[in-house]
Design an enzyme around this catalytic site. Structure first.
Site, PDB file in Angstrom:
ATOM      1  N   ASP A  69      -0.348   6.990  -3.632  1.00 53.38           N
ATOM      2  CA  ASP A  69      -1.555   6.697  -4.409  1.00 53.38           C
ATOM      3  C   ASP A  69      -1.904   7.810  -5.390  1.00 53.38           C
ATOM      4  O   ASP A  69      -2.168   7.547  -6.566  1.00 53.38           O
ATOM      5  CB  ASP A  69      -2.747   6.485  -3.471  1.00 53.38           C
ATOM      6  CG  ASP A  69      -2.782   5.089  -2.866  1.00 53.38           C
ATOM      7  OD1 ASP A  69      -2.012   4.225  -3.307  1.00 53.38           O
ATOM      8  OD2 ASP A  69      -3.585   4.872  -1.937  1.00 53.38           O
ATOM      9  N   HIS A 104       0.853  -1.189   0.000  1.00 53.52           N
ATOM     10  CA  HIS A 104       0.000   0.000   0.000  1.00 53.52           C
ATOM     11  C   HIS A 104       0.884   1.233   0.000  1.00 53.52           C
ATOM     12  O   HIS A 104       2.106   1.146   0.105  1.00 53.52           O
ATOM     13  CB  HIS A 104      -0.949  -0.009   1.200  1.00 53.52           C
ATOM     14  CG  HIS A 104      -2.089  -0.967   1.052  1.00 53.52           C
ATOM     15  ND1 HIS A 104      -3.084  -0.794   0.110  1.00 53.52           N
ATOM     16  CD2 HIS A 104      -2.396  -2.105   1.721  1.00 53.52           C
ATOM     17  CE1 HIS A 104      -3.948  -1.786   0.204  1.00 53.52           C
ATOM     18  NE2 HIS A 104      -3.553  -2.596   1.171  1.00 53.52           N
TER      19      HIS A 104
END
Length: 338
Positions: free
Chosen positions: A158, A128
């Protein structure tokens, strides 16, 4: 007419960076067709998911079923670009990999969004945002000098180093395809993008102007004149008086006699800002060259007069959300009369 009108993008639904890239393209006029997998349970309810906005069409397909995979392949034949955010090899196993789809459509720009990239020792591993920015060297620098590394939400991996970079790459690839007739496959890795976002920090490090540690530098809270301070009401004010002339403006407004690089400046500012509520400080300082702004919560930000005047936030489908950005001026039509 929006600047990307006429572009057709096929998006395979995923999480965070890939739909953010597709949203950006849709915001500026691209026709984005989104394919969601049958049986997929999105983590955010669809009616609350801002990243789904602007899609021309949303289809639900079972990509493991031959007929649905064939339909996706047909859609790719008429697309300028394709966005997917699966682990390496997933699209190939579905019969929708770049070798096949780019053969069908030689002008296709095939955008692949992953954390670790399409190759390398970690390419197949889960991860992540926090993992990608840790490996890129970014996370080491986020946080206070006496504290542990603190992730800046998932903005750096992200969205900044992932989705926004992919949107840029898609447009670059499409421009090239229109000039040459040949598409391309984009390997957009968040670990690469996070590293790229720190280009200036690497420059400062090379120049001996940056310490490779937290909270010891000009822009990471190490400088008293570039930090946030608590006010009397428990709210915070952000001070960014970097240049001497801006610090002089701040000092003038606050009647400060402490020099900009004095070791006692932080204590003096901390003491001073605790004497009044945040909004009183804003009334004195905001909009001046003192480079001061209130630290607003998400509940507060849309109502701030500057944000309201610019329409930085909008309400659509019952959701308060950031407006599309950046902005393009309307082109003035040529006057046929001369």
């Amino acid at each position: 007419m929006k600047p990307l009108a006429g572009l057709r993008i096929l998006e395979f639904a995923g999480l965070a960076p890939a739909p953010f890239a597709a949203m950006m393209l849709a915001d500026h006029g691209a026709e984005v067709v989104r394919i969601e997998r049958a049986g997929w349970a999105p983590p955010i309810p669809p009616d609350k998911d801002i990243l789904r906005r602007g899609r021309a069409e949303i289809l639900t397909l079972d990509l493991k079923a031959e007929a649905d995979a064939a339909r996706a392949r047909d859609l790719a034949c008429s697309a300028d670009g394709l966005i997917e955010g699966f682990r390496p090899g997933v699209m190939e196993r579905l019969g929708l990999g770049p070798d096949l789809l780019c053969r069908d459509n030689p002008r296709l720009v095939y955008g692949r969004m992953t954390g670790w990239g399409q190759e390398g020792p970690l390419a197949g591993a889960a991860g992540h945002d926090i993992n990608y920015i840790a490996l890129a060297g970014n996370l080491h620098g986020y946080g206070r000098a006496d504290g542990k590394p603190t992730p800046p939400l998932n903005a750096v991996g992200d969205f900044g180093g992932g989705g926004m970079l992919l949107a840029f790459a898609m447009l670059a690839g499409i421009l090239s395809a229109r000039a040459t007739g040949k598409g391309s496959v984009i390997d957009c890795a968040m670990v690469d993008g996070a590293a790229l976002l720190a280009a200036q920090t690497w420059s400062l490090l090379a120049a001996g102007m940056w310490k490779d540690e937290r909270g010891a530098n000009l822009l990471d809270g190490g400088a008293a004149f570039y930090d946030s301070y608590e006010c009397a009401d428990g709210k915070f004010i952000a001070v960014g008086a970097l240049e001497p002339q801006f610090f002089a403006a701040l000092a003038g407004k606050l009647n400060l006699s402490v020099p900009q690089n004095d070791p006692g400046l932080r204590d003096r500012l901390s003491e001073l800002f605790r004497t009044r509520p945040r909004d009183q400080w804003c009334a004195l300082l905001e909009g001046s060259d003192a480079c001061v702004a209130p630290v607003l919560s998400m509940a507060e930000a849309p109502a701030h007069p500057h944000n309201a005047a610019r329409g930085t936030f909008i309400e659509a489908d019952g959701l308060v959300q950031p407006a599309p950005a950046p902005r393009f001026s309307q082109r003035v039509e040529d006057d046929p009369a001369g």
